[in-house]
Design a protein around this motif. Structure first.
Motif, PDB file in Angstrom:
ATOM      1  N   LEU A 119      22.446   1.951  21.385  1.00 42.59           N
ATOM      2  CA  LEU A 119      23.493   2.694  22.070  1.00 42.59           C
ATOM      3  C   LEU A 119      23.070   4.171  22.075  1.00 42.59           C
ATOM      4  O   LEU A 119      22.251   4.593  21.257  1.00 42.59           O
ATOM      5  N   THR A 203      25.966 -11.375  11.166  1.00 36.55           N
ATOM      6  CA  THR A 203      26.242 -11.704  12.572  1.00 36.55           C
ATOM      7  C   THR A 203      25.589 -10.678  13.503  1.00 36.55           C
ATOM      8  O   THR A 203      24.946 -11.043  14.508  1.00 36.55           O
ATOM      9  N   ASN A 233      23.965 -19.172  13.408  1.00 34.96           N
ATOM     10  CA  ASN A 233      25.057 -18.236  13.114  1.00 34.96           C
ATOM     11  C   ASN A 233      26.301 -19.008  12.658  1.00 34.96           C
ATOM     12  O   ASN A 233      26.974 -18.650  11.684  1.00 34.96           O
TER      13      ASN A 233
ATOM     14  N   LEU B  65      38.356 -22.560  19.449  1.00 38.39           N
ATOM     15  CA  LEU B  65      37.964 -22.254  18.069  1.00 38.39           C
ATOM     16  C   LEU B  65      38.464 -23.283  17.058  1.00 38.39           C
ATOM     17  O   LEU B  65      37.800 -23.519  16.045  1.00 38.39           O
ATOM     18  N   VAL B 133      31.645 -11.115  17.885  1.00 41.89           N
ATOM     19  CA  VAL B 133      31.367 -10.350  16.675  1.00 41.89           C
ATOM     20  C   VAL B 133      32.623 -10.206  15.804  1.00 41.89           C
ATOM     21  O   VAL B 133      32.531 -10.086  14.579  1.00 41.89           O
ATOM     22  N   ASN B 134      33.785 -10.260  16.416  1.00 39.48           N
ATOM     23  CA  ASN B 134      35.039 -10.139  15.663  1.00 39.48           C
ATOM     24  C   ASN B 134      35.345 -11.361  14.796  1.00 39.48           C
ATOM     25  O   ASN B 134      36.105 -11.269  13.843  1.00 39.48           O
ATOM     26  N   ILE B 135      34.745 -12.492  15.165  1.00 38.17           N
ATOM     27  CA  ILE B 135      34.969 -13.702  14.364  1.00 38.17           C
ATOM     28  C   ILE B 135      33.678 -14.134  13.674  1.00 38.17           C
ATOM     29  O   ILE B 135      33.536 -15.282  13.249  1.00 38.17           O
ATOM     30  N   GLY B 136      32.736 -13.212  13.551  1.00 35.60           N
ATOM     31  CA  GLY B 136      31.512 -13.515  12.816  1.00 35.60           C
ATOM     32  C   GLY B 136      30.529 -14.382  13.572  1.00 35.60           C
ATOM     33  O   GLY B 136      29.510 -14.811  13.031  1.00 35.60           O
ATOM     34  N   LEU B 137      30.818 -14.659  14.836  1.00 34.76           N
ATOM     35  CA  LEU B 137      29.945 -15.526  15.643  1.00 34.76           C
ATOM     36  C   LEU B 137      29.540 -14.759  16.903  1.00 34.76           C
ATOM     37  O   LEU B 137      30.270 -14.740  17.903  1.00 34.76           O
ATOM     38  N   PHE B 138      28.373 -14.113  16.848  1.00 31.88           N
ATOM     39  CA  PHE B 138      27.896 -13.268  17.936  1.00 31.88           C
ATOM     40  C   PHE B 138      27.883 -14.031  19.258  1.00 31.88           C
ATOM     41  O   PHE B 138      27.562 -15.219  19.292  1.00 31.88           O
ATOM     42  N   CYS B 139      28.230 -13.371  20.341  1.00 28.62           N
ATOM     43  CA  CYS B 139      28.243 -13.999  21.668  1.00 28.62           C
ATOM     44  C   CYS B 139      26.817 -14.173  22.190  1.00 28.62           C
ATOM     45  O   CYS B 139      26.431 -13.591  23.213  1.00 28.62           O
ATOM     46  N   SER B 140      26.038 -14.991  21.502  1.00 31.67           N
ATOM     47  CA  SER B 140      24.610 -15.115  21.828  1.00 31.67           C
ATOM     48  C   SER B 140      24.355 -15.869  23.130  1.00 31.67           C
ATOM     49  O   SER B 140      23.498 -15.469  23.922  1.00 31.67           O
ATOM     50  N   LYS B 157      27.025  -2.344  23.906  1.00 28.57           N
ATOM     51  CA  LYS B 157      28.322  -1.802  23.466  1.00 28.57           C
ATOM     52  C   LYS B 157      29.357  -2.934  23.428  1.00 28.57           C
ATOM     53  O   LYS B 157      30.102  -3.058  22.447  1.00 28.57           O
ATOM     54  N   LEU B 159      28.814  -6.149  23.114  1.00 27.90           N
ATOM     55  CA  LEU B 159      28.459  -7.142  22.105  1.00 27.90           C
ATOM     56  C   LEU B 159      28.702  -6.645  20.687  1.00 27.90           C
ATOM     57  O   LEU B 159      29.190  -7.382  19.830  1.00 27.90           O
ATOM     58  N   LEU B 160      28.336  -5.371  20.436  1.00 29.56           N
ATOM     59  CA  LEU B 160      28.404  -4.852  19.054  1.00 29.56           C
ATOM     60  C   LEU B 160      29.818  -4.470  18.640  1.00 29.56           C
ATOM     61  O   LEU B 160      30.163  -4.546  17.466  1.00 29.56           O
ATOM     62  N   THR B 161      30.643  -4.039  19.597  1.00 27.58           N
ATOM     63  CA  THR B 161      32.015  -3.661  19.241  1.00 27.58           C
ATOM     64  C   THR B 161      33.008  -4.785  19.512  1.00 27.58           C
ATOM     65  O   THR B 161      34.087  -4.804  18.927  1.00 27.58           O
ATOM     66  N   GLU B 163      34.775  -5.069  21.999  1.00 30.65           N
ATOM     67  CA  GLU B 163      35.929  -4.547  22.734  1.00 30.65           C
ATOM     68  C   GLU B 163      35.936  -4.982  24.201  1.00 30.65           C
ATOM     69  O   GLU B 163      34.890  -5.062  24.833  1.00 30.65           O
TER      70      GLU B 163
END
Lengths: 257, 257, 257
Positions: A119, A203, A233, B65, B133-140, B157, B159-161, B163
């Motif tokens: 970033l 993660t 993951n 989920l 990322v908010n649930i510990g499972l990156f949107c890979s 941005k 992916l990491l936040t 938001e």
């Protein structure tokens, strides 16, 4: 050391390029110090996010031209450009998200450095350029990083004319995420860093490393690769905890902070 | 079936994800139903364009989920992510243009689904996110589709936040084509669908399939491949009819409607 | 010759597609003339930058449809599309920067031609389109060039609907660098051309050729390749002169003008 390290709390580590007399030029020494720093922080359990900035008037002017002129043979020039590329690769391939915080100028290899971070944020008065063409030395390695962030004709304009662009335009073309007044820049970057550092470190690591790899694959391979990464993951405690917390409407309690 | 199919006339088929209780989550059942639907429609001579939307409050919240948590071993997780990837590949590799029509949220695999469509339109209040990322499972796996549509720092941005972004911004960055008030969305999407369905079906098929393939090739190979595709296209009656109609200033009469 | 060449001074050469009766259609003859011209200018020591434009009402309408209709077998169609691709490749792979200066319409292969240039500027009233779908012949080769400049959903909209876009939008999506009133276009393009022609010709050549090559490589290979190119560039007299001039705060005196 031409690099200073400050711990800002919350797993946020501030890396400051500290050679303001040369506008934080990326001399052999500074490149080595930065590379060492990133290798060290990548293994540091107390670092979850890195903020990279320059000390003094600006971010970085790029290679140290006095030093470059003094280098007398091709193999030493190659070593210099190769060392610089290694640093950029380390930032991209590392586990920890790196946020560039740019003020003043980010030129040539300095622009490449900002482009290589995950970033980037800057002051509204910051400027970016790939001006090598003005000194007869095309920004060939810097363009590797910058041309993977902005569209081709915009990049070609920057490369062929050597002219700088301002922060607002850098945001419009995707070179940086946003720009703020110098008063606000620090708090805005910290806000993003804190958001990221509040996530599971494991993660983030899996995701960041998969991101750049999958981008270089054809679509089908990218899906096979990321399906494996998501499975990996999913097997982690943090994914289980995160999903449970979400379903129970509570805050997750990460194991891998 | 968690999927409803409506024929809208003019060769336009409306595919509706129909599991509003779970915000159209992409459960195993819904993924299978969608995959079956796209396989069927791809062979359906009466379908020239597909409009994909969600029923109820929004487009899709991504994976289910509760179901994901219940799956106990790696190979079953891999099967789930792989099935999801297959659906996305089918949309990309299929012959018929698919237009996403998004209202409410398109999150995680739901965002991936909208990104995978050839075109996407949304309400002005729609939101898009890769919040794994908010649930510990990156949107890979979602990032495979989204990162091929938007620039890297913007994607990072998201992916990491984790938001969400709004529709206006999603348009600015290339994730969707445009956004409209909920009153206007339907008629605007239909207008585009009708325009596309008025073309030669065969021409669209050759073009859509060549598009994604050539994007993964080096320039020279891409030109060789598309030169062959254009030659093939040129041998069709529709190209001959289209060129004659153009030169005679009349409307073409396609054989492959 | 369907191509006119004008020397504009300062190493700037103006190439004018000169078949205004057919809206500068890219007939076999025009394609051959353009290809010959670019091959010749690439070796011409008095050409440092090329400005490419159309004569008459606009830039180029693309292939000559009367001619295309008259061609009776596949192998001759393939030859036509292949010749067109060769011209585009020559512009991309050539040593000299090429600036498209567009007025009126740049459609189909004409849009591809503008997209293939390193830089592009147009009048505010210029329009761009990949309208092949309207005549049953998908713009498969044009999309190779255009889809490497703009994002996918925007490109797909252009390809599937065949609808033209205006100059302002073409700038926003990265298809052109900028647009100006027809009064100002010429002087603005000349200004950019002069800036580029004031640089070391050798440096520009190394840089332009490395640019498109590195874009097709994975990151690590791209860095290895460009590190070599920069080392080669550094060994030139112009780089030494440029760096010395910069450090001595004087104008450089290029050997390779």
């Amino acid at each position: 050391m031409n690099v200073k390290i400050k711990k800002l709390g919350n797993g946020i580590t501030n890396v400051i390029i500290n050679d303001p007399k040369t506008y934080n030029s990326l001399s052999l020494k500074t490149l080595r110090d930065l590379l060492k720093t990133f290798i060290k922080l990548d293994k540091d359990n107390n670092t979850r996010v890195v903020i990279l900035e320059g000390s003094g008037k600006g971010f970085s002017a790029g290679h140290n031209l006095k030093e470059v002129r003094g280098i007398k043979n091709r193999s030493n020039h190659f070593k210099l450009f190769n060392l610089c590329s290694k640093l950029m690769m380390k930032i991209v391939e590392g586990k920890k998200p790196v946020i560039a915080k740019v003020h003043g100028a980010a030129y040539a290899a300095g622009c490449q450095l900002a482009a290589s971070c995950d970033l980037a944020y800057s002051t509204t008065t910051a400027t970016f350029a790939t001006p090598g063409v003005n000194i007869g030395l095309f920004c060939s390695t810097p363009m590797v990083a910058v041309s993977r962030k902005v569209t081709r004709k915009i990049m070609m304009k920057m490369l062929l004319t050597g002219e700088p662009i301002n922060a607002k335009y850098a945001k419009d073309i995707g070179l940086i995420n946003d720009c703020y007044t110098s008063k606000k820049l620090n708090s805005e970057v910290l806000k993003v860093a804190k958001t990221i550092s509040s996530k599971s470190n494991l993660t983030i690591k899996i995701g960041k490393q998969a991101f750049y790899k999958q981008l270089e694959m054809p679509l089908e391979d990218a899906y096979k690769f990321t399906s494996k990464m998501m499975t990996l993951n999913m097997a982690s405690q943090d994914a289980k905890e995160g999903i449970s917390a979400f379903l129970q409407k509570r805050k997750p309690n990460w194991k891998n902070k």
